[in-house]
Design an enzyme around this catalytic site. Structure first.
Site, PDB file in Angstrom:
ATOM      1  N   SER A 124       1.023  -1.178   0.029  1.00  0.00           N
ATOM      2  CA  SER A 124       0.061   0.179  -0.118  1.00  0.00           C
ATOM      3  C   SER A 124       0.655   1.277   0.046  1.00  0.00           C
ATOM      4  O   SER A 124       1.992   1.208   0.527  1.00  0.00           O
ATOM      5  CB  SER A 124      -0.902   0.107   1.102  1.00  0.00           C
ATOM      6  N   ALA A 125       0.147   2.153  -0.519  1.00  0.00           N
ATOM      7  CA  ALA A 125       1.092   3.479  -0.433  1.00  0.00           C
ATOM      8  C   ALA A 125       0.820   4.195   1.012  1.00  0.00           C
ATOM      9  O   ALA A 125       1.765   5.087   1.235  1.00  0.00           O
ATOM     10  CB  ALA A 125       0.259   4.623  -1.316  1.00  0.00           C
ATOM     11  N   THR A 126       0.384   3.636   1.961  1.00  0.00           N
ATOM     12  CA  THR A 126       0.311   4.096   3.420  1.00  0.00           C
ATOM     13  C   THR A 126       2.043   3.834   4.005  1.00  0.00           C
ATOM     14  O   THR A 126       2.510   4.348   4.909  1.00  0.00           O
ATOM     15  CB  THR A 126      -0.445   3.370   4.235  1.00  0.00           C
ATOM     16  N   TYR A 148      -2.278   0.183  10.588  1.00  0.00           N
ATOM     17  CA  TYR A 148      -2.386  -0.707   9.165  1.00  0.00           C
ATOM     18  C   TYR A 148      -1.344  -0.292   8.341  1.00  0.00           C
ATOM     19  O   TYR A 148      -0.617  -1.253   7.708  1.00  0.00           O
ATOM     20  CB  TYR A 148      -3.618  -0.031   8.405  1.00  0.00           C
ATOM     21  N   LYS A 152       2.021  -2.921   6.812  1.00  0.00           N
ATOM     22  CA  LYS A 152       2.707  -3.135   5.611  1.00  0.00           C
ATOM     23  C   LYS A 152       4.124  -2.963   5.417  1.00  0.00           C
ATOM     24  O   LYS A 152       4.808  -3.608   4.733  1.00  0.00           O
ATOM     25  CB  LYS A 152       1.770  -2.148   4.716  1.00  0.00           C
ATOM     26  N   PHE A 217     -14.457  13.518   6.014  1.00  0.00           N
ATOM     27  CA  PHE A 217     -13.449  13.935   6.931  1.00  0.00           C
ATOM     28  C   PHE A 217     -12.348  14.738   6.676  1.00  0.00           C
ATOM     29  O   PHE A 217     -11.610  14.498   6.192  1.00  0.00           O
ATOM     30  CB  PHE A 217     -12.988  12.441   7.385  1.00  0.00           C
ATOM     31  N   ARG A 230      -6.650  12.070  -3.085  1.00  0.00           N
ATOM     32  CA  ARG A 230      -5.878  10.580  -3.480  1.00  0.00           C
ATOM     33  C   ARG A 230      -5.867  10.303  -4.891  1.00  0.00           C
ATOM     34  O   ARG A 230      -6.661  10.824  -5.659  1.00  0.00           O
ATOM     35  CB  ARG A 230      -6.805   9.610  -2.769  1.00  0.00           C
TER      36      ARG A 230
END
Length: 336
Positions: A124-126, A148, A152, A217, A230
């Site tokens: 993930s790009a996270t 989360y 990753k 949000f 995003r």
């Protein structure tokens, strides 16, 4: 060539199964159905006219995994099985570390015990945390802003070490940005259990009347309209990226990392407007406080994937919202 697809009944996994089948591979689906429906099998058959092998099982069950590897003569794994909600991960961090990290360790142990040496990992790009520059390339420093994301980061490190320990191993980590859209047949799409954690399925459920309003949000980010930006990538482009990565590297060994995104960011309000146009309905929304762990903007530099894999995203945001609406309007309550 058989390949095991963990989490293969889920949104990304199921679409990737179709792409793998079309490319000449034989996916064997392994899923605990914690966030998916067994009815996905019917949809896969309706689209492909093929009966996929499905084993209901958990990646925590090393013995079952070993049995599957041996019974189906599996040489490679596509690993999608994970918990994936950013907000939930901040509330239940131990559950996320246990499922995502410990589960992957169990999977790799089973692979080692059965001589399975190749894995394509759903990252993930996270893993880039709060971006230091945009667009983000694979050289960007690694970090995370939520549990989360840290799962990753940890799994990527584990895979790198796993490859260093055995020179015959292959690990490909695909860092995706925000998957969206649905199969163009309208028979397969994102159908999360309970309240959706991702923006576009929540918008879709609002458009179809299942939800009253979309919560946006944060409206005070440093973006053009104050809402988060995003990089959204069509699920069919994402599935094709997995096939391209494995096809390119299946004779190689070592650890490889690629971004899969479009290189363009859209704000929450832009997505709502695009979906309103696809569904031809007004979508109600309201602003809400920022969520812990969220960041202002995130979009990809995917030029490495284009150069090395010959892969590039082909479908635009209109395709994503049109295809999602085709799926959602046909199945307003999902497959249940």
């Amino acid at each position: 060539m058989n390949v095991l697809v963990t989490g293969g009944m889920g949104y990304i996994g199921s679409h990737t199964c179709l792409a793998l089948l079309e490319a000449g591979f034989t996916p064997v689906i392994y899923d605990n159905l914690s966030n998916s429906s067994v009815k996905v099998l019917e949809q896969l058959k309706a689209i492909s006219n093929y009966d996929f092998n499905f084993i209901e099982g958990d990646i925590a069950d090393t013995a079952m995994l070993e049995s599957v590897f041996r019974d189906y003569n599996i040489p490679a794994v596509f690993h999608f099985a994970s918990l994936k909600a950013v907000g939930e991960s901040t509330e239940q961090p131990l559950r996320y570390y246990d499922n995502n990290v410990s589960g992957t360790l169990n999977l790799l142990t089973a692979m080692d015990n059965c001589g399975v040496k190749q894995i394509v990992f759903s990252s993930s790009a996270t893993v880039y945390g709060d971006p230091q520059y945009l667009p983000i390339d694979e050289q960007h420093p690694i970090s995370a802003t939520n549990p989360y994301g840290w799962t990753k980061v940890m799994i990527e490190q584990i895979l790198n070490d796993w490859c260093l320990a055995n020179k015959n191993n292959l690990a490909i980590s695909l860092r995706y940005f925000n998957p969206a859209g649905a199969h163009q047949s309208g028979l397969l799409g994102e159908s999360p259990n309970g309240i959706p954690n991702n923006l576009i399925p929540y918008i879709a459920q609002t458009a179809v009347g299942k939800r009253d309003c979309v919560n946006v949000f944060g409206n005070d980010y440093n973006t053009e309209d104050g809402t988060g930006v995003r990089d959204y990538i069509h699920i069919l482009d994402l599935a094709a990226g997995h096939v391209a990565a494995f096809s390119t590297h299946k004779e190689d060994n070592g650890s490889f990392v690629y971004n899969l995104g479009t290189g363009k960011g859209y704000s929450v309000l832009e997505i709502i407007n695009a979906f309103s146009s696809s569904a031809k309905v007004k979508i109600n929304y309201q602003f809400a406080p920022r969520r812990t762990g969220d960041i202002a903007s995130n979009y990809a530099d995917s030029s490495l994937a284009e150069k090395k894999l010959g892969w590039q995203a082909q479908l635009n945001i209109k395709s994503m919202t049109d295809d999602t609406w085709r799926w959602q309007s046909k199945y307003p309550n999902g497959l249940e």
